[in-house]
Design a protein around this motif. Structure first.
Motif, PDB file in Angstrom:
ATOM      1  N   VAL A   9       1.128  -1.395  -0.041  1.00 25.99           N
ATOM      2  CA  VAL A   9      -0.204  -0.138   0.233  1.00 25.99           C
ATOM      3  C   VAL A   9       0.509   1.106   0.305  1.00 25.99           C
ATOM      4  N   ASN A  17      -3.938   5.666   4.208  1.00 24.69           N
ATOM      5  CA  ASN A  17      -2.960   4.126   4.443  1.00 24.69           C
ATOM      6  C   ASN A  17      -3.187   3.119   4.941  1.00 24.69           C
ATOM      7  N   GLU A  18      -3.683   3.707   7.218  1.00 29.62           N
ATOM      8  CA  GLU A  18      -3.775   3.178   7.913  1.00 29.62           C
ATOM      9  C   GLU A  18      -5.089   2.314   8.220  1.00 29.62           C
ATOM     10  N   THR A  21      -4.841  -0.688   4.988  1.00 25.22           N
ATOM     11  CA  THR A  21      -4.357  -1.827   5.551  1.00 25.22           C
ATOM     12  C   THR A  21      -4.970  -2.394   5.871  1.00 25.22           C
ATOM     13  N   ASP A  32       1.461  -4.515   3.792  1.00 28.83           N
ATOM     14  CA  ASP A  32       3.334  -3.546   3.938  1.00 28.83           C
ATOM     15  C   ASP A  32       3.022  -1.890   3.783  1.00 28.83           C
ATOM     16  N   GLN A  33       2.977  -1.163   3.935  1.00 27.90           N
ATOM     17  CA  GLN A  33       2.932   0.558   3.805  1.00 27.90           C
ATOM     18  C   GLN A  33       4.732   0.954   4.001  1.00 27.90           C
ATOM     19  N   TRP A  35       5.326   5.301   2.584  1.00 22.63           N
ATOM     20  CA  TRP A  35       4.577   6.664   2.216  1.00 22.63           C
ATOM     21  C   TRP A  35       4.961   7.544   0.989  1.00 22.63           C
TER      22      TRP A  35
END
Length: 229
Positions: A9, A17-18, A21, A32-33, A35
């Motif tokens: 992501v 994002n959160e 996820t 996997d994150q 930014w």
């Protein structure tokens, strides 16, 4: 036991994002994150995800540049997120190598469904290839080799995304025959019963930009046909 699929992501908005996820993890994916753009390219190189959820507006490299870089190194299904419901923005994402797109704001159920559809298409590609065998479709000066997954137009090789190739292969299999948008959604995107006709229209426009607009005929209110010019 089959290992869980890994999704990357890429979204600089921490809340989005959160949320994405957490929802994907709840669906059983390993997520996997990152930014920003450079981190996305590095993560794809190191972890080779099964699919990428990629925002367009990012620090470092924008989503289009990220998509070009990761597809050049290791082709992977990409679902692009865009804040603009603008045709030129969508086409730019598809031209960069994205397989699908969602316009913000979007529902989490739809995002999960899109990711699942991308992964199903990857899974079924070798099965369909084995069932159908290697075929070469020649429609006018367009040659589509399904075994090698290569396309030439007037003798020159043309680079297509996985979605564009599958779309062209469907149309080329029956030259001059009209394919409805609903049938294309089912056969190419694996969305039986879906109504996302704008997705089909956007990908047809992206395909036309690469093989020539005059080769794909629009039948208004129905769908598209590849013309044997």
């Amino acid at each position: 036991m089959t290992s869980a699929r890994r999704i990357l992501v890429v979204e600089d908005d921490a809340a989005i994002n959160e949320a994405v996820t957490l929802r994907l993890r709840a669906e059983g994916y390993v997520v996997d994150q990152v930014w920003d753009g450079p981190a996305a390219v590095t993560s794809c190189s190191e972890s080779t995800p099964d699919a990428v959820v990629l925002d367009v507006m990012l620090p470092g490299y924008d989503g289009h540049e990220v998509c070009r870089r990761i597809q050049a190194e290791h082709p992977v299904p990409v679902l692009m997120l865009t804040a603009r419901d603008d045709e030129s923005d969508v086409l730019a994402g598809l031209a960069a190598g994205a397989d699908d797109y969602l316009t913000k704001p979007f529902g989490m159920r739809e995002l999960v469904a899109r990711v699942a559809a991308l992964l199903r298409r990857v899974d079924r590609a070798p099965v369909l290839a084995a069932e159908r065998g290697s075929r070469v479709y020649k429609v006018g000066d367009v040659v589509c080799d399904t075994g090698a997954r290569r396309v030439t137009v007037s003798g020159a090789e043309t680079s297509l995304t996985q979605t564009e190739f599958d779309l062209l292969a469907c149309l080329a299999s029956t030259p001059g025959q009209v394919w409805s948008r609903e049938r294309l959604l089912s056969d190419v995107w694996d969305w039986p019963g879906a109504s996302g006709t704008r997705t089909v229209d956007s990908h047809v426009k992206a395909l036309r930009a690469k093989i020539g607009a005059h080769r794909v005929r629009t039948v208004h209110g129905v769908g598209y046909a590849l013309e044997p010019l």
